[in-house]
Design a protein around this motif. Structure first.
Motif, short mmCIF file in Angstrom:
data_model
loop_
_atom_site.label_atom_id
_atom_site.label_comp_id
_atom_site.label_asym_id
_atom_site.label_seq_id
_atom_site.Cartn_x
_atom_site.Cartn_y
_atom_site.Cartn_z
N GLY B 134 -10.41 -2.69 -0.78
CA GLY B 134 -10.37 -1.82 0.40
C GLY B 134 -8.95 -1.42 0.73
O GLY B 134 -8.66 -0.26 1.05
N GLY B 135 -8.05 -2.42 0.65
CA GLY B 135 -6.64 -2.13 0.91
C GLY B 135 -6.10 -1.10 -0.07
O GLY B 135 -5.37 -0.18 0.32
N ILE B 136 -6.49 -1.25 -1.34
CA ILE B 136 -6.03 -0.29 -2.35
C ILE B 136 -6.56 1.11 -2.03
O ILE B 136 -5.83 2.10 -2.10
CB ILE B 136 -6.50 -0.73 -3.76
CG1 ILE B 136 -5.81 -2.05 -4.13
CG2 ILE B 136 -6.21 0.35 -4.79
CD1 ILE B 136 -6.36 -2.70 -5.38
N SER B 141 -5.54 6.44 -0.70
CA SER B 141 -5.93 7.71 -0.09
C SER B 141 -4.75 8.34 0.63
O SER B 141 -4.56 9.56 0.58
CB SER B 141 -7.06 7.50 0.92
OG SER B 141 -8.08 6.76 0.34
N VAL B 142 -3.95 7.50 1.30
CA VAL B 142 -2.79 8.05 2.00
C VAL B 142 -1.78 8.61 1.01
O VAL B 142 -1.22 9.69 1.22
CB VAL B 142 -2.14 6.98 2.91
CG1 VAL B 142 -0.88 7.51 3.56
CG2 VAL B 142 -3.11 6.52 3.97
N VAL B 143 -1.58 7.87 -0.10
CA VAL B 143 -0.64 8.36 -1.11
C VAL B 143 -1.10 9.70 -1.67
O VAL B 143 -0.32 10.65 -1.77
CB VAL B 143 -0.49 7.33 -2.26
CG1 VAL B 143 0.29 7.92 -3.41
CG2 VAL B 143 0.19 6.08 -1.75
N PRO B 173 5.04 4.06 6.07
CA PRO B 173 4.52 3.10 7.05
C PRO B 173 3.01 3.25 7.28
O PRO B 173 2.30 2.26 7.41
CB PRO B 173 5.28 3.42 8.34
CG PRO B 173 6.21 4.53 8.04
CD PRO B 173 6.10 4.91 6.62
N VAL B 174 2.54 4.50 7.28
CA VAL B 174 1.10 4.72 7.46
C VAL B 174 0.33 4.05 6.33
O VAL B 174 -0.71 3.44 6.56
CB VAL B 174 0.77 6.23 7.45
CG1 VAL B 174 -0.64 6.47 7.92
CG2 VAL B 174 1.75 7.01 8.29
N MET B 175 0.89 4.16 5.13
CA MET B 175 0.24 3.59 3.95
C MET B 175 0.01 2.09 4.14
O MET B 175 -1.08 1.59 3.89
CB MET B 175 1.18 3.80 2.77
CG MET B 175 0.55 4.17 1.49
SD MET B 175 1.88 4.46 0.33
CE MET B 175 2.36 2.79 -0.04
N VAL B 176 1.05 1.40 4.59
CA VAL B 176 0.96 -0.05 4.76
C VAL B 176 -0.08 -0.40 5.82
O VAL B 176 -0.98 -1.22 5.59
CB VAL B 176 2.34 -0.63 5.16
CG1 VAL B 176 2.23 -2.11 5.43
CG2 VAL B 176 3.37 -0.34 4.09
N VAL B 177 0.03 0.27 6.96
CA VAL B 177 -0.91 -0.03 8.05
C VAL B 177 -2.33 0.31 7.63
O VAL B 177 -3.27 -0.45 7.86
CB VAL B 177 -0.52 0.77 9.32
CG1 VAL B 177 -1.51 0.51 10.43
CG2 VAL B 177 0.88 0.39 9.77
#
Lengths: 200, 203
Positions: B134-136, B141-143, B173-177
């Motif tokens: 899920g994290g991936i 998706s953000v990337v 930062p959005v990617m991490v969160v």
């Protein structure tokens, strides 16, 4: 689905409570004197004696001041530069206000602009604190300051109202948008169910 | 993440609109009666998530959640996201009406790609592994969205590498969160509501 519904309801609930206690603040310049105001969106003003820290654009401290009654604080700027005000109201409430350099006027600035106003609006000055017979004797600088004071006084309640209004409208738009979304998907569900009925 | 009106050339805007329209049409075709409430709910979630801006350092960020939406909805993410984006543009001026197609494509296509490729895998995994996947999906998706945003700008004239770098850095930062939030959501949903991801009668 019940879990998701509950989650959504809860998150909307949290959001409203967060919005209801927003910090409302504003700063206004009067020449080099900066006046600020801090309160909560429910109408309460900040208590007296709160420390207001003042920073410049790069983040280095310019000084400190304290709130007086009604959440008002004053700060005398030393030069017309960008000022950032930070207040910790406790319980996770932090107010940050920014005053741009062009709102602060060193007294010599914009003299010509004010002069043209003063000649074109002679009647307006009569209602101010200046009486008609002394108007010729005061300097442009004093005159300018008087106008600024008067305008700031008049505009202040409006600024306050606009801030409160903006917040209200923002929240109303969110709820309106959610209503639209649920409504549209309601229509979609209805149409899909009809389609299913006619050709199962 | 939302590209504003006037930033893109006409051909990009039109191309985006056509592609988005195709995606929406295909999504609507695959729409299943049982899934419509879930679509509405996720559309509303996206609508709200983009409005809550959290200040981080010099900028502010907000969740996109397109990974989670893609996992749950597959192709129907297109109409769901389109409606949320349309209302954001109308109510708050995020993005714009003209670039709506490009924005829909930039957000929905990564959702569909990541969602469909990981969905089956997540369904058959243990909760812990599903959370990692899920994290991936969330970060991926953000990337992809960031790259597509950069691509849209590059097609208009900016150099792609420069635009992509800027876009990726601002999305970092959005990617991490996003990865953390999606991982947490998947971890929970796999245990309490496994059919959240299962496509009952669709792909």
């Amino acid at each position: 689905m019940r879990h998701i519904m509950l989650f959504c309801l809860l998150s909307v609930g949290f959001m409203t409570s967060a919005l209801a206690h927003n910090v409302v603040s504003g700063v206004y310049a009067d020449g080099l004197l900066i006046e600020g105001e801090i309160g909560f969106s429910n109408g309460d003003m900040a208590p007296a004696g709160l420390v207001v820290e003042v920073f410049d654009e790069s983040g280095s401290a310019l000084g400190k001041t304290q709130t007086k009654a009604e959440g008002i604080f004053l700060f005398e700027a030393s030069s017309a530069q960008k000022h950032v005000f930070k207040v910790d109201l406790g319980a996770g409430h932090i107010a940050e206000m920014v005053l741009d350099a062009n709102e602060l006027s060193a007294d010599a600035a914009n003299v010509t602009a004010v002069e043209s106003i003063s000649t074109s609006l002679p009647t307006a000055t009569q209602s101010n604190t200046v009486s008609n017979d002394t108007i010729g004797s005061i300097s442009t600088e004093q005159f300018q300051r008087l106008i600024r004071n008067a305008v700031a006084q008049q505009v202040r309640p409006l600024q306050k109202e606009i801030r409160a209004y903006k917040e209200k409208v923002f929240f109303r738009d969110i709820t309106g948008g959610l209503g639209f979304i649920f409504g549209l998907f309601g229509v979609a569900a209805w149409m899909a169910s009809r389609r299913k009925e006619t050709n199962p | 993440m939302h590209i504003v009106d006037g930033a893109l050339s006409d051909s990009v805007v039109i191309g985006g609109a056509v592609a988005a329209l195709a995606g929406i049409a295909y999504g609507i075709k695959r729409m299943d009666l049982d899934r419509i409430p879930q679509m509405g709910m996720l559309s509303a979630t996206f609508f709200i998530a983009s409005l809550i801006h959290v200040p981080v350092g010099p900028t502010s960020l907000h969740l996109i959640l397109n990974g989670l939406i893609g996992l749950a909805l597959g192709w129907t993410a297109f109409p769901a996201l389109f409606i949320a984006l349309l209302l954001q543009a109308v109510f708050f001026g995020y993005g714009g009406i003209v670039v709506l197609g490009v924005n829909t494509l930039n957000i929905a296509l990564p959702a569909v790609v990541m969602g469909l490729s990981f969905r089956h895998w997540i369904q058959t995994s243990q909760p812990k592994q599903a959370a990692i996947l899920g994290g991936i999906v969330g970060a991926g998706s953000v990337v992809l969205t960031a790259i597509m945003v950069a691509g849209s700008l590059a097609l208009t004239g900016d150099g792609f590498i420069v635009a992509a770098k800027l876009s990726l850095i601002s999305h970092l930062p959005v990617m991490v969160v996003e990865a953390l939030v999606t991982a947490a959501a998947v971890h929970l949903l796999v245990r309490v509501k496994p059919d959240f991801f299962s496509a009952t009668r669709q792909s």
